[in-house]
Design a protein around this motif. Structure first.
Motif, PDB file in Angstrom:
ATOM      1  N   SER A 144       4.989   0.354   6.828  1.00 45.15           N
ATOM      2  CA  SER A 144       4.765   1.374   5.809  1.00 45.15           C
ATOM      3  C   SER A 144       3.279   1.702   5.713  1.00 45.15           C
ATOM      4  CB  SER A 144       5.239   0.891   4.435  1.00 45.15           C
ATOM      5  OG  SER A 144       6.612   0.593   4.463  1.00 45.15           O
ATOM      6  N   SER A 145       3.017   2.923   5.334  1.00 43.08           N
ATOM      7  CA  SER A 145       1.630   3.327   5.128  1.00 43.08           C
ATOM      8  C   SER A 145       1.143   2.777   3.790  1.00 43.08           C
ATOM      9  CB  SER A 145       1.537   4.852   5.113  1.00 43.08           C
ATOM     10  OG  SER A 145       2.163   5.367   3.937  1.00 43.08           O
ATOM     11  N   GLU A 147       0.053   4.448   1.422  1.00 46.23           N
ATOM     12  CA  GLU A 147       0.596   5.353   0.409  1.00 46.23           C
ATOM     13  C   GLU A 147       2.031   4.974   0.044  1.00 46.23           C
ATOM     14  OE1 GLU A 147       0.770  10.128  -0.555  1.00 46.23           O
ATOM     15  OE2 GLU A 147      -0.112   9.416   1.311  1.00 46.23           O
ATOM     16  N   GLU A 148       2.843   4.636   1.035  1.00 41.71           N
ATOM     17  CA  GLU A 148       4.222   4.203   0.764  1.00 41.71           C
ATOM     18  C   GLU A 148       4.237   2.886  -0.012  1.00 41.71           C
ATOM     19  OE1 GLU A 148       6.608   6.034   4.612  1.00 41.71           O
ATOM     20  OE2 GLU A 148       5.366   4.243   4.885  1.00 41.71           O
TER      21      GLU A 148
END
Length: 187
Positions: A144-145, A147-148
């Motif tokens: 996941s980034s 941001e995620e």
């Protein structure tokens, strides 16, 4: 204590006697903001249920705090590795907001395991859920980034998250505070 019983009932049905025996072992404690539930080098011989408040779980690397978890109302908080092994903790558990917890000692919990098979099973189910939470967090760092990961944390408890300093959230996400500012600005 009803909050704890409700949590348990989602996993397993305890009889009134089993619940009474468990509840008799719980100790209600209050902690002020900035105090410590556990410090590095201490042995963690308890598991606590957070009735209210917020905690952070962190360790220091070359003088920099590395936050690996936040615990909110309705969560269990402990250093499970130290709890299981009896080894000194390499982490701190610090209170970020005035908190009330219900603590059970390792000895009392093991006595309950010996007395009630269903409480032993409950302990296993809680440990399995903890493992899944840790595994999910590790997977998120690989798949996941930032941001995620941030929005996953927001979805978990957005109200209380607003009261946690940005640098702590950034540490938890494995990013710099400036990167977190950019993520927040995009919403």
């Amino acid at each position: 204590m009803q909050q704890i019983r409700s949590y348990f009932s989602k996993l397993i049905k305890l009889t009134d006697q089993e619940w009474a025996d468990y509840a008799d072992c719980l100790v209600k404690e209050r902690y002020p903001k900035k105090s410590f539930l556990l410090e590095e080098g201490g042995s963690c011989d308890f598991i606590a249920f957070v009735e209210e408040g917020v905690f952070r779980f962190y360790h220091e690397v070359e003088g920099e705090e590395m936050i690996t978890a936040f615990f909110f109302s309705g969560d269990f908080v402990t250093n499970y590795r130290s709890f299981l092994t009896g080894a000194p903790s390499e982490h701190y558990i610090q209170v970020l907001q005035d908190a009330t917890i219900y603590k059970i000692s390792k000895k009392d919990l093991h006595d309950l395991y010996d007395k009630h098979r269903s409480i032993e099973r409950l302990g296993r189910l809680i440990a399995e859920n903890l493992y899944l939470m840790v595994a999910k967090r590790l997977d998120a760092f690989h798949s996941s980034s930032p941001e995620e990961r941030y929005y996953d944390l927001v979805n978990r408890n957005s109200k209380l998250l607003q009261e946690i300093p940005q640098y702590m959230i950034a540490s938890y996400l494995g990013i710099k505070p400036e990167t977190l500012s950019r993520i927040r600005a995009r919403k």
